[in-house]
Scaffold this motif. Structure first.
Motif: not given
Ligand code: AMP
Ligand code: MG
Length: 322
Positions: A138-165
């Motif tokens: 479980a690495p931090s759920a953000n784009i590498s080298q950017h700010l780590s997410p402390t809320k679910a909405s941060h994850v969605k913003k950073d990775l939502g488009e890449n988690l389409l499976n």
């Protein structure tokens, strides 16, 4: 990609998705992690791809209990046991010798003979791990080298488009309490050494076990451990650290009482009362908020380099490097 509230029912669904090779973002007490089965090469390949994370930066294996840790590690030094007993579950990651007969993906370990392990202290993370009944990376759920997410909405913003499976999911468990990543200690050298300051304070650890920490503030571009790159935890804005007052064109990010005469829309404050734990909790989310407002330059007040302030300064120094 759908974000689901971390109810018991959804945690059960998430566990099934993980067992089918899905990726599930979930809260821990530090930051949100991007979970996948620690034995599943294919899902782990995807985690690296989704984050844009270099393959030489190994992942932390998260476990539910000590038995899962004992199954994948060997020759745990007595000093590591002392910390395990006292601080797990908690924001402490240990690098230990890897038991080669176990099934942690070599991709997750960057082919090293060691493995990074932790038991998180968060009811949702623990419930998910228990239901899956196998360790998760479980690495931090953000784009590498950017700010780590402390809320679910941060994850969605950073990775939502890449988690389409269809097997991917974000579990929303609210804001994380610590807000910074775990403290990483390498127990595979002659003497234990802190590779990354984090949620568990170095002073606290030193009361039980002497660990060395080299503050890499100013120098080396050469990481001492894979993945410890200088630039990391970076917002889009450029950061000016240890500032006394904002210059023209800068927004102020304060700690403790703010200087007078800064217009209210040009300032934020990590903790008005000068509370380091509050500042840690707020750091990434405030920097994200300033990025969202398209702020280009941020002046940050100096943060005392003690307790969790050491970890805050580590993140700020990396966030400010080019
Ligand atoms: P994160 O990027 O927050 O998932 O943190 C993982 C940290 O642990 C990174 O800095 C990795 O380089 C470090 N790490 C993971 N596994 C190992 C390992 N086997 N040896 C040394 N450092 C590791
Ligand atoms: Mg990270």
């Amino acid at each position: 990609m759908k974000t689901s509230k971390a109810t018991e029912k959804n945690i059960n669904i998430a566990a099934k998705l993980l067992l089918k090779g899905g990726i599930v973002a979930f809260p821990t007490e530090t930051v949100y992690g991007l979970g996948a089965l620690a034995s599943d090469n294919k899902s782990i390949e995807r985690v690296y791809a989704v984050k844009g994370r270099p393959k030489n930066n190994p992942l932390i294996v998260h476990a539910y209990d000590i038995n899962q840790i004992l199954a994948i590690t060997k020759n745990i030094p007595i000093n590591a046991h002392i910390l395990i007993k006292k601080y797990w579950p908690g924001p402490l990651t240990l690098i230990l010798p890897y038991k080669t007969s176990s099934n942690i993906s070599p991709i997750a370990r960057a082919n090293l003979k060691t493995v990074a392990v932790r038991i998180p202290n968060h009811p949702i993370a623990l419930k998910l791990l228990k239901t899956v009944n196998a360790p998760l990376i479980a690495p931090s759920a953000n784009i590498s080298q950017h700010l780590s997410p402390t809320k679910a909405s941060h994850v969605k913003k950073d990775l939502g488009e890449n988690l389409l499976n269809e097997n991917d999911m974000i579990l929303d468990g609210g804001k994380t309490s610590i807000g910074l990543e775990s403290t990483v200690i390498d127990f595979t050298c002659n003497k234990p050494v802190i590779l990354r300051p984090g949620g568990l304070n170095i002073n606290t650890i030193n009361k039980d076990v002497k660990v060395s920490y080299i503050d890499k503030k100013s120098n080396n571009t050469q990481p001492i451990s894979p993945g410890l790159f200088k630039k990391h935890y970076a917002p889009n804005a450029s950061l000016r650290l240890n500032a006394k007052f904002p210059m023209v064109g800068e927004v102020w990010l304060g700690f403790g009482k703010d200087p007078k005469n800064i217009e209210y829309f040009k300032k934020m404050n990590l903790s008005l009362t000068g509370d380091l734990n509050e500042a840690a909790t707020n750091l990434f989310s405030m920097l994200r908020l300033l990025d969202k407002k398209n702020i280009k330059n941020i002046a940050i007040k100096s943060i005392p380099n003690k307790e969790i302030g050491v970890a805050i300064n580590d993140r700020l120094n990396r966030g400010a490097s080019n």
